[in-house]
Design an enzyme around this catalytic site. Structure first.
Site, mmCIF file in Angstrom:
data_model
loop_
_atom_site.group_PDB
_atom_site.id
_atom_site.type_symbol
_atom_site.label_atom_id
_atom_site.label_comp_id
_atom_site.label_asym_id
_atom_site.label_seq_id
_atom_site.Cartn_x
_atom_site.Cartn_y
_atom_site.Cartn_z
ATOM 1 N N ASP A 49 -71.185 -6.208 -40.698
ATOM 2 C CA ASP A 49 -71.824 -6.572 -41.967
ATOM 3 C C ASP A 49 -70.822 -6.480 -43.122
ATOM 4 O O ASP A 49 -71.148 -6.827 -44.257
ATOM 5 C CB ASP A 49 -73.083 -5.744 -42.224
ATOM 6 C CG ASP A 49 -72.800 -4.262 -42.342
ATOM 7 O OD1 ASP A 49 -71.662 -3.830 -42.091
ATOM 8 O OD2 ASP A 49 -73.744 -3.507 -42.680
ATOM 9 N N SER A 50 -69.577 -6.062 -42.821
ATOM 10 C CA SER A 50 -68.488 -6.167 -43.797
ATOM 11 C C SER A 50 -68.334 -7.611 -44.261
ATOM 12 O O SER A 50 -67.733 -7.862 -45.305
ATOM 13 C CB SER A 50 -67.174 -5.668 -43.179
ATOM 14 O OG SER A 50 -66.966 -6.250 -41.902
ATOM 15 N N ASP A 88 -73.735 -6.479 -36.025
ATOM 16 C CA ASP A 88 -74.271 -5.403 -36.860
ATOM 17 C C ASP A 88 -75.720 -5.679 -37.254
ATOM 18 O O ASP A 88 -76.057 -6.809 -37.642
ATOM 19 C CB ASP A 88 -73.450 -5.296 -38.159
ATOM 20 C CG ASP A 88 -72.578 -4.061 -38.202
ATOM 21 O OD1 ASP A 88 -72.843 -3.094 -37.452
ATOM 22 O OD2 ASP A 88 -71.619 -4.062 -38.998
ATOM 23 N N LYS A 118 -75.006 -3.212 -33.232
ATOM 24 C CA LYS A 118 -74.523 -1.937 -33.772
ATOM 25 C C LYS A 118 -75.412 -1.530 -34.925
ATOM 26 O O LYS A 118 -75.863 -2.385 -35.694
ATOM 27 C CB LYS A 118 -73.067 -2.050 -34.249
ATOM 28 C CG LYS A 118 -72.537 -0.761 -34.894
ATOM 29 C CD LYS A 118 -71.036 -0.775 -35.079
ATOM 30 C CE LYS A 118 -70.552 -1.451 -36.325
ATOM 31 N NZ LYS A 118 -71.074 -0.911 -37.599
ATOM 32 N N GLU A 120 -76.013 1.875 -37.928
ATOM 33 C CA GLU A 120 -75.417 3.059 -38.544
ATOM 34 C C GLU A 120 -76.396 4.236 -38.513
ATOM 35 O O GLU A 120 -77.595 4.059 -38.712
ATOM 36 C CB GLU A 120 -75.031 2.746 -40.001
ATOM 37 C CG GLU A 120 -73.946 1.681 -40.113
ATOM 38 C CD GLU A 120 -73.512 1.410 -41.552
ATOM 39 O OE1 GLU A 120 -73.970 2.122 -42.480
ATOM 40 O OE2 GLU A 120 -72.717 0.473 -41.741
ATOM 41 N N GLU A 186 -66.122 6.477 -38.436
ATOM 42 C CA GLU A 186 -65.453 5.909 -39.613
ATOM 43 C C GLU A 186 -65.072 6.975 -40.620
ATOM 44 O O GLU A 186 -65.896 7.815 -41.014
ATOM 45 C CB GLU A 186 -66.361 4.853 -40.295
ATOM 46 C CG GLU A 186 -65.690 4.249 -41.534
ATOM 47 C CD GLU A 186 -66.267 2.933 -42.009
ATOM 48 O OE1 GLU A 186 -67.137 2.364 -41.318
ATOM 49 O OE2 GLU A 186 -65.838 2.466 -43.072
#
Ligand code: KIV
Length: 279
Positions: A49-50, A88, A118, A120, A186
């Protein structure tokens, strides 16, 4: 895995089985041409999602939508023949309940063709990860600095120094026990990442987490020097493509203004070319 490895597509159990073996190579990609470039060299290609920041100019990943992830996820899987695509889950698509997470994960997998997602979060997401993995959704977890929570952290700071370390260890253990096939670490201290890597049974993929992880991930636009708004300490630039592109664009603009482009070789004659001549 290297360019000489078998060409069968990589799947989540293959990545899970790489714990403690040769380092896993992971890069992000958001488009078909970049996916084609990274595919021969990577074990996993992450549709991160960057993309909200590096492609869409958003100030953080918080504004990224399911539609954006589906669009770019589809583009990336079209460019892959071998590496595992992981998409993501965007902020807001999985936190509310395991059921909502399942619905959105299935949509991402169905619309993109990616075999894994993925998300978080550590202990707070363990129940959701267990729910997804029990229902056929392979999950890569992400602990330490979780950028979707930037507004809670108050910035992109190092997570896990001092007393905070035990919380990161507990998060990594929780996602491994819940069934994640790998976990991104991270921006945590390198010694802590080494400790977690020795502790959990699944591969750790580091970004700003030192050399002792089971693999490494970088944002492709960062390492190619295409995204230059800011450079986190953990980014190594392997190329300066942004500068190369800027120089090329300036040269084009100068040649157009000087009527040097297009030249005769880029122009068409009145008569059709004779057979064998350039078109
Ligand atoms: O969104 C992303 O690109 C990521 C990586 C930096 C791990 O989550």
């Amino acid at each position: 895995m290297t360019a000489t490895a078998p060409t069968r597509p990589v799947l989540p159990p293959d990545i899970r089985a790489r714990k403690g073996a040769a380092p896993l190579v992971v890069l992000t990609a958001y488009t078909t041409p970049v996916a084609r470039l990274v595919d021969p060299h990577c074990d996993v290609v992450l549709v991160g999602d960057s993309l909200g920041m590096v492609l869409h100019g958003l100030p953080s990943t918080v504004g990224v939508t399911m539609e954006m992830m589906c669009l770019h996820g589809r583009a990336v899987t079209r460019g892959l023949t071998r590496a595992l695509a992981v998409v993501d889950m965007p902020f807001g698509s999985y936190e509310e309940s395991p059921e909502a997470a399942f619905r959105n994960a299935v949509r991402l997998m169905a619309e993109t063709g990616a075999p894994a997602v993925k998300l978080e979060g550590g202990r707070t997401m363990a129940e959701t990860i267990a729910y997804l993995t029990a229902r056929g959704v392979p999950v890569m977890a992400h602990v330490g600095l979780t950028p979707q929570s930037v507004n809670m952290f108050g910035g992109y700071r190092v997570i896990g120094r001092g007393a905070e370390a035990e919380a990161v260890v507990a998060d990594a253990r929780a996602v491994a026990e819940a069934g994640a096939f790998a976990v991104v670490l991270e921006k945590i201290p390198a010694t802590l990442a080494g400790r977690i890597t020795a502790d959990v049974p699944i591969p750790t993929i580091g970004i700003g987490a030192g050399v002792d992880c089971d693999g490494q991930v970088l944002v492709v636009d960062d390492m190619l020097g295409l995204f230059t708004e800011f450079r986190p300490k953990f980014v190594k630039r392997y190329a300066t493509l942004g500068q190369t592109a800027s120089d090329a664009i300036a040269a084009y603009a100068a040649e157009v203004r000087a009527r040097q482009f297009p030249g005769p070789e880029h122009s068409f004659a009145e008569d059709a070319p004779t057979k064998g001549a350039a078109p």
